[in-house]
Design a protein around this motif. Structure first.
Motif, PDB file in Angstrom:
ATOM      1  N   LYS A 156       0.839  -1.218   0.074  1.00 58.68           N
ATOM      2  CA  LYS A 156      -0.085   0.067  -0.117  1.00 58.68           C
ATOM      3  C   LYS A 156       0.716   1.148  -0.138  1.00 58.68           C
ATOM      4  O   LYS A 156       0.420   2.410  -0.591  1.00 58.68           O
ATOM      5  CB  LYS A 156      -0.873   0.058   1.315  1.00 58.68           C
ATOM      6  CG  LYS A 156      -1.787   1.297   1.310  1.00 58.68           C
ATOM      7  CD  LYS A 156      -2.893   1.071   2.508  1.00 58.68           C
ATOM      8  CE  LYS A 156      -3.633   2.177   2.760  1.00 58.68           C
ATOM      9  NZ  LYS A 156      -4.709   2.001   3.877  1.00 58.68           N
ATOM     10  N   ASN A 162       0.489   9.478   8.548  1.00 56.13           N
ATOM     11  CA  ASN A 162      -0.650   9.549   9.603  1.00 56.13           C
ATOM     12  C   ASN A 162      -0.708   7.857   9.651  1.00 56.13           C
ATOM     13  O   ASN A 162      -1.007   7.234  10.723  1.00 56.13           O
ATOM     14  CB  ASN A 162      -1.761  10.345   9.383  1.00 56.13           C
ATOM     15  CG  ASN A 162      -1.577  11.631   9.821  1.00 56.13           C
ATOM     16  OD1 ASN A 162      -0.435  11.998  10.874  1.00 56.13           O
ATOM     17  ND2 ASN A 162      -2.191  12.458   9.296  1.00 56.13           N
ATOM     18  N   TYR A 163      -1.081   7.375   8.550  1.00 56.88           N
ATOM     19  CA  TYR A 163      -1.532   5.951   8.660  1.00 56.88           C
ATOM     20  C   TYR A 163      -0.368   5.042   9.019  1.00 56.88           C
ATOM     21  O   TYR A 163      -0.598   3.940   9.915  1.00 56.88           O
ATOM     22  CB  TYR A 163      -1.853   5.497   6.889  1.00 56.88           C
ATOM     23  CG  TYR A 163      -2.009   3.815   6.841  1.00 56.88           C
ATOM     24  CD1 TYR A 163      -3.112   3.424   7.036  1.00 56.88           C
ATOM     25  CD2 TYR A 163      -1.007   3.139   6.413  1.00 56.88           C
ATOM     26  CE1 TYR A 163      -3.335   2.083   7.104  1.00 56.88           C
ATOM     27  CE2 TYR A 163      -1.211   1.715   6.122  1.00 56.88           C
ATOM     28  CZ  TYR A 163      -2.423   1.135   6.688  1.00 56.88           C
ATOM     29  OH  TYR A 163      -2.661  -0.238   6.355  1.00 56.88           O
ATOM     30  N   GLU A 184      -1.444  11.993   4.843  1.00 52.00           N
ATOM     31  CA  GLU A 184      -2.428  11.044   5.317  1.00 52.00           C
ATOM     32  C   GLU A 184      -1.619   9.600   5.187  1.00 52.00           C
ATOM     33  O   GLU A 184      -1.774   8.899   6.138  1.00 52.00           O
ATOM     34  CB  GLU A 184      -3.248  10.794   4.051  1.00 52.00           C
ATOM     35  CG  GLU A 184      -4.445   9.923   4.313  1.00 52.00           C
ATOM     36  CD  GLU A 184      -5.305   9.799   2.919  1.00 52.00           C
ATOM     37  OE1 GLU A 184      -6.192   8.988   3.212  1.00 52.00           O
ATOM     38  OE2 GLU A 184      -5.246  10.394   1.975  1.00 52.00           O
ATOM     39  N   SER A 185      -0.633   9.369   4.386  1.00 49.48           N
ATOM     40  CA  SER A 185       0.165   8.199   4.421  1.00 49.48           C
ATOM     41  C   SER A 185       1.130   8.170   5.701  1.00 49.48           C
ATOM     42  O   SER A 185       1.117   7.155   6.325  1.00 49.48           O
ATOM     43  CB  SER A 185       0.809   7.993   3.134  1.00 49.48           C
ATOM     44  OG  SER A 185       0.004   7.779   1.915  1.00 49.48           O
ATOM     45  N   ASP A 245      -0.138   5.747  12.713  1.00 51.06           N
ATOM     46  CA  ASP A 245      -1.370   5.258  13.483  1.00 51.06           C
ATOM     47  C   ASP A 245      -0.640   3.696  13.916  1.00 51.06           C
ATOM     48  O   ASP A 245      -1.032   3.193  14.963  1.00 51.06           O
ATOM     49  CB  ASP A 245      -2.520   5.482  12.632  1.00 51.06           C
ATOM     50  CG  ASP A 245      -2.968   6.647  12.714  1.00 51.06           C
ATOM     51  OD1 ASP A 245      -2.472   7.609  13.707  1.00 51.06           O
ATOM     52  OD2 ASP A 245      -4.067   6.832  12.132  1.00 51.06           O
ATOM     53  N   LEU A 246      -0.228   2.994  12.934  1.00 49.96           N
ATOM     54  CA  LEU A 246       0.039   1.798  12.864  1.00 49.96           C
ATOM     55  C   LEU A 246       1.146   1.422  14.078  1.00 49.96           C
ATOM     56  O   LEU A 246       1.068   0.483  14.828  1.00 49.96           O
ATOM     57  CB  LEU A 246       0.596   1.064  11.689  1.00 49.96           C
ATOM     58  CG  LEU A 246      -0.283   0.800  10.755  1.00 49.96           C
ATOM     59  CD1 LEU A 246       0.255   0.533   9.243  1.00 49.96           C
ATOM     60  CD2 LEU A 246      -1.378  -0.272  10.984  1.00 49.96           C
TER      61      LEU A 246
END
Length: 386
Positions: A3, A365-366, A362-363, A369-370
């Motif tokens: 991703k 943050n993704y 956004e990426s 977050d993980l």
């Protein structure tokens, strides 16, 4: 497919246009005027008088080592680096002597280098890791001067980095850069450069790059009907014209590229500062970081491996750059009792997160977050600041 990949090459319409001009010319796809132009641009940007374009950073490093003649001599070098750093020393007939790195920028530790110098030492090679000039570069320069040694910078990952406003490579006898597809600027997939202030190193490396050939005055090999003279055996390490055109166009836009990388690094810093378990990359005072990579350090090997698998399972491509070379089978057989505590600890705990100019907030943050979720779920909850 992941991703989020570890890198994406960045390019503009002007880069494509530069390549198409070479293609449409239908001549001098090799040894074209774009080579000289890129070398002038490289020298101008780095502030280092002599620059040569190569088909890879590895070729540039091998040519430089051959130019200074390390055959039968020792070259002190890092173990925490890419395999080419040591391979090229052996290919040039020298012996790599692995010493430990410092834990700030991961370059050679000057105290460890001082202890490793012998009467057979010819040169010292440090690494400018991940986008930052080696912390001890000035001390290494002074040490080499005191012992009559040459200083080499493997700055493959740090084109655009500076110390006191001076570009990477300026403090060494020669330095090399990589313009591979994942670097700050790329030569359309593969490419390298060598910079030096020494006319003798420049001339020898230039001949080595192209079969030891002497071109006719004012003429390139493909422009003349006469045969050339050859001073000594050399290689075909030349950069193709389209690659040089692409690299020059990339270099013209490097300021915006570096700014985008700083922005992405800022996204990471803002999100991960609340996690003491994650030690983020940071340049020492007076140094600037170009963030070719974004490598973090975790508290243990188990934590690194667990987080790595957690991110991979979520579609984020990460890896540990690097595993120490003295632990690789070929070099381990020659260094059976060698222990390098800092390099070995880094090899067990570093994790390189995705980094490229177009990586979105956004990426990031993704990804973050993980990492936060992992910290909360894996016994590291106490390491997350509320």
């Amino acid at each position: 497919m992941y991703k989020i990949p570890s890198f994406k090459s960045h390019y503009s319409a002007s880069d494509v246009e530069a390549v198409m001009k070479v293609i449409d010319r239908a001549m001098f796809w090799a040894d074209g005027p774009e080579i000289d132009e890129f070398e002038r641009n490289m020298a101008g940007y780095t502030g280092i008088s002599h620059a040569l374009a190569f088909n890879s950073g590895t070729s540039a490093l091998l040519a430089g080592l051959l130019a200074i003649d390390v055959k039968g001599r020792e070259v002190i070098c890092p173990s925490f680096t890419f395999i080419a750093s040591a391979n090229t020393i052996e290919l040039a007939g020298g012996t790599p002597v692995f010493v430990d790195c410092e834990a700030t920028t991961f370059g050679l530790d000057v105290a460890a280098v001082a202890q490793a110098i012998t009467p057979n030492t010819k040169a010292v090679m440090t690494i400018d890791y991940g986008g930052c000039v080696s912390r001890d570069i000035l001390a290494l320069r002074a040490l080499c001067d005191a012992h009559g040694l040459l200083l080499i910078e493997d700055a493959a990952q740090s084109f655009g980095a500076r110390l006191d406003g001076v570009h990477a490579g300026a403090h060494s006898d020669f330095a090399i850069f990589s313009f591979c597809q994942n670097k700050v600027i790329t030569a359309l997939g593969e490419g390298g450069g060598l910079v030096t202030r020494h006319q003798s190193i420049y001339e020898k490396a230039k001949y080595l790059r192209s079969h030891g050939r002497v071109d006719q005055p004012g003429k390139k090999h493909f422009e003349t009907s006469q045969d050339n003279e050859y001073l000594f055996p050399g290689y075909n390490f030349r950069m193709p014209s389209v690659n040089a055109a692409f690299a020059s166009s990339q270099l013209a836009n490097i300021a915006s590229n570096l700014a985008l990388r700083q922005t992405v690094a800022g996204y990471y810093r803002a999100r991960l500062d609340s996690l003491p378990m994650v030690r983020q990359p940071a340049a020492p005072e007076r140094f600037s970081h170009c963030f070719q990579m974004y490598t973090v350090v975790l508290p243990s090997h188990a934590c690194r491996e667990q987080l790595k698998e957690h991110l991979l399972a979520a579609g984020v491509l990460v890896r540990g750059y690097f595993e120490p070379l003295h632990l690789k089978p070929y070099f381990r057989a020659k260094n059976k009792d060698l222990v390098l505590p800092v390099a070995e600890a880094l090899g067990q705990t570093v994790l390189t997160l995705p980094m490229y100019p177009t990586l979105s907030e956004e990426s990031v943050n993704y990804i973050c977050d993980l990492i936060v979720a992992f910290a909360s779920q894996s016994g590291h909850l106490e390491m997350v600041q509320k």
